[in-house]
Motif scaffolding. Structure first.
Motif, short mmCIF file in Angstrom:
data_model
loop_
_atom_site.label_atom_id
_atom_site.label_comp_id
_atom_site.label_asym_id
_atom_site.label_seq_id
_atom_site.Cartn_x
_atom_site.Cartn_y
_atom_site.Cartn_z
N ALA A 154 0.87 -1.18 0.00
CA ALA A 154 0.00 0.00 0.00
C ALA A 154 0.91 1.22 0.00
O ALA A 154 1.82 1.33 0.82
N ARG A 155 0.69 2.16 -0.92
CA ARG A 155 1.60 3.30 -1.04
C ARG A 155 0.83 4.55 -1.42
O ARG A 155 -0.26 4.48 -2.00
N GLY A 156 1.42 5.67 -1.08
CA GLY A 156 0.85 6.94 -1.44
C GLY A 156 1.36 7.43 -2.77
O GLY A 156 2.17 6.78 -3.45
N ASN A 157 0.89 8.59 -3.15
CA ASN A 157 1.31 9.17 -4.43
C ASN A 157 2.80 9.50 -4.39
O ASN A 157 3.30 10.08 -3.42
N GLY A 158 3.47 9.13 -5.45
CA GLY A 158 4.89 9.43 -5.57
C GLY A 158 5.81 8.35 -5.04
O GLY A 158 7.02 8.39 -5.31
N ALA A 159 5.29 7.41 -4.26
CA ALA A 159 6.14 6.33 -3.73
C ALA A 159 6.31 5.24 -4.78
O ALA A 159 5.33 4.84 -5.43
N SER A 160 7.52 4.78 -4.97
CA SER A 160 7.78 3.72 -5.94
C SER A 160 7.26 2.39 -5.41
O SER A 160 7.03 2.21 -4.21
N SER A 161 7.06 1.46 -6.33
CA SER A 161 6.48 0.16 -5.97
C SER A 161 7.54 -0.93 -5.98
O SER A 161 8.41 -0.96 -6.87
N PHE A 162 7.44 -1.82 -5.01
CA PHE A 162 8.29 -3.01 -4.96
C PHE A 162 7.44 -4.28 -4.94
O PHE A 162 7.93 -5.35 -4.55
N LEU A 163 6.19 -4.18 -5.33
CA LEU A 163 5.30 -5.33 -5.28
C LEU A 163 5.84 -6.46 -6.15
O LEU A 163 6.26 -6.23 -7.30
N ASN A 164 5.84 -7.68 -5.59
CA ASN A 164 6.31 -8.91 -6.24
C ASN A 164 7.82 -8.93 -6.47
O ASN A 164 8.32 -9.85 -7.12
N HIS A 165 8.53 -7.95 -5.96
CA HIS A 165 9.98 -7.96 -6.08
C HIS A 165 10.58 -8.87 -5.00
O HIS A 165 10.03 -9.01 -3.90
N HIS A 166 11.71 -9.47 -5.34
CA HIS A 166 12.44 -10.31 -4.41
C HIS A 166 13.63 -9.52 -3.85
O HIS A 166 14.21 -8.68 -4.55
N PHE A 167 13.98 -9.84 -2.61
CA PHE A 167 15.14 -9.25 -1.96
C PHE A 167 16.03 -10.39 -1.47
O PHE A 167 15.53 -11.37 -0.90
#
Length: 572
Positions: free
Chosen positions: A147-160
């Motif tokens: 869940a993110r606000g406007n302007g925040a980049s997405s890391f959904l489904n990314h692996h670390f």
């Protein structure tokens, strides 16, 4: 008495000399009395609010440090941290937590629960981006909800990579469920005074404890100014984290941390409940398939032949792409499997493994390098072996799935050493794609359990079939023996019922008189001057006599032979 301190103590208390002074001189009588009461009861947590010399309110939190030497009493650690400066009623937080819990309960799947949790944590904390981060089997992590606000980049489904959260850090997340970094650009404040001969103070439970410089640089490289992590603990294991990021400094007051801990525990319960419900439904479905499969096996056939007749149901049971049966030196394959020699090699490999537990792998070549040659149709293996007089091995296969894994930066450059040997975190979090081969769909826990139950059921089936075959063999032998006995009895009856009266040479039966002695027949008296009784018409015609024969011989009457049981013959 105050033994050590860190931070701007002088500015907050308005006292330059605070070392070896009572707590009451620094925080007031009310807070000091509460600290003493908590120490006496060994209680920990929120102690109260205190107004500092700068006019701001601070939360006072108490916990204990493990003594460095045995026999010493735990040291009381008093943390003073800036509060939210809001008189927020407790009922407001309770209502928000209740609403968030209800939303998660209404979610029907694990993914739905994670999505609802991400939204709830963002509303509660106000961070720019909130991620539900789940640990994988190889200790790497994946962002499963966001869940993110406007302007925040997405890391959904990314692996670390696993190196982003090393093992020692994961151990601390189990001990301390909330970690907050209000500003990644802060300057660490050491404990004062420094005594080189004194062992360091255990600050594992301290909320204000400084973090690793490597992690701070990691956040700065990521463009994160404020960070918070909340542990998701399921069955005493670290399932994942709620990771919160903001591009500007941001506090998470004690009351919000407590609310986040409560919400994370609710999330963990919902994750476990949904996972258990899905597992239960899958187990029920698989048990039904197992019962139907075993019930329809032909009892008169050998086990491997009976299983081959139900190959489609066996593959459906664990959602396999291929099936192989090894028994009595034969290999039978169905669907997509490795070649016959590969299956035979796997069968020999299984025989050498200890125990009877199912063998499962979604990357077979990682544990058996020679399986690399069969990875197209044999990357996934689930196998069981039935021992006994006629051993049978059942091997299920899943084909390779070539997938693209999206990483937040190249995992190979996650941590590297600088010229001085110090660790440097990676500087890039740009999406980096990796093509992964040699892997198949993972075998679920329910599928592995089903394979184990099927093995036990087939072992019982084989034992019952063997017993049934033995009973049939014994019954056949008994029937044959009974038939022989009947034949013997029939022959004996025939012998016992054979005629015991006298018979003529022509086969005429001559019954003996009543009252004769058993085994001996009385002589029958021949009437005077007549032929023997019953001999009329029984004289054989004699050939003509010639010469001397006619002169010296005359026809003799036929004698009847009678038996008296002694073998002697009597003339009439």
């Amino acid at each position: 008495m105050v033994l050590k301190g860190a931070g701007p103590i002088e500015g907050l208390t308005g006292r330059d000399g605070w070392l070896d002074r009572p707590v009451a001189d620094l925080l007031g009588d009310s807070v000091a009395r509460r600290v003493r009461d908590m120490a006496r009861l060994e209680d920990k947590g929120f102690c109260g609010r205190w107004r500092a010399a700068n006019g701001l309110e601070y939360d006072v939190v108490v916990h204990y440090a493990t003594p460095s030497m045995s026999g010493e009493a735990p040291r009381v650690v008093v943390e003073v941290e800036q509060s939210s400066q809001q008189s927020r009623p407790g009922v407001e937080l309770i209502a928000r937590l209740d609403a968030a819990g209800a939303d998660m309960e209404r979610a029907g799947t694990l993914q739905g629960v994670s999505d609802q949790a991400a939204e709830a944590f963002r509303k509660l904390t106000g961070f720019d981006r909130v991620m539900i981060y789940r640990f994988l089997d190889d200790e790497a992590g994946q962002v499963v909800a966001e869940a993110r606000g406007n302007g925040a980049s997405s890391f959904l489904n990314h692996h670390f990579p696993a190196t982003d959260i090393p093992r020692q850090a994961r151990a601390l997340y189990l001990r301390n469920p909330v970690r907050v970094i209000p500003d990644s650009h802060y300057t660490p404040q050491p404990l004062r005074p420094v005594d080189p001969d004194e062992p360091p103070l255990d600050m594992s439970d301290a909320g204000l404890r400084s973090v690793s410089p490597v992690h701070l640089q990691y956040l700065r490289n990521m463009g994160v100014r404020a960070s918070a992590s909340v542990s998701i603990i399921v069955d005493d294991a670290l399932w994942g984290l709620v990771a919160c990021h903001s591009a500007a400094p941001q506090l998470m007051p004690y009351e919000i941390r407590v609310a986040c801990t409560t919400l994370a525990r609710n999330l963990a319960r919902q994750l476990k409940a949904k996972a258990d419900a899905e597992l239960y439904r899958e187990r029920v479905r698989l048990r039904r398939l197992e019962d139907e499969l075993v019930a329809r096996l032909p009892a008169e056939a050998a086990l491997d032949e009976a299983l081959a007749a139900r190959s489609a149901q066996l593959m459906e049971l664990v959602d396999a792409d291929g099936l192989a049966l090894i028994g009595d030196g034969r290999v039978v394959r169905f669907g997509h499997t490795p070649p016959e020699e590969g299956v035979a090699r796997l069968g020999a490999w299984l025989e050498g493994l200890p125990g009877l537990r199912p063998v499962s792998s979604s990357a077979l070549s990682s544990i058996l390098p020679e399986a690399e040659a069969w990875r197209a149709h044999g990357s996934g293996l689930l196998a069981v072996r039935l021992t006994g007089r006629a051993p049978v091995s059942i091997l299920w296969f899943r084909s390779e799935i070539v997938e693209t894994v999206r990483w937040a930066g190249n995992p190979e450059t996650a941590v590297k050493s600088g010229a001085s040997g110090a660790l440097n975190p990676r500087a890039s979090f740009e999406e980096w794609s990796q093509t992964v081969s040699g892997r198949a769909r993972r075998w679920s826990a329910a599928a592995v359990e089903s394979a184990a139950r099927l093995r036990d059921a087939l072992a019982d089936f084989a034992a019952v079939s063997q017993l049934r075959s033995l009973n049939q063999s014994l019954q056949t032998r008994l029937n044959e023996r009974d038939l022989r006995l009947e034949q013997q009895q029939y022959l004996m009856r025939e012998v016992n019922q054979s005629p015991r009266a006298e018979q003529s040479d022509a086969g005429v039966q001559l019954p003996g008189p009543a009252g004769a002695r058993p085994g001996r027949r009385p002589r029958r008296r021949r009437p005077a001057g007549g032929a023997p009784p019953g001999a009329r018409g029984l004289h054989r015609p004699q050939p003509p006599l010639s010469g001397r024969q006619h002169h010296h011989h005359r026809p003799q009457p036929l004698h009847r032979r009678t038996g008296d049981g002694s073998g002697r013959q009597h003339g009439a």
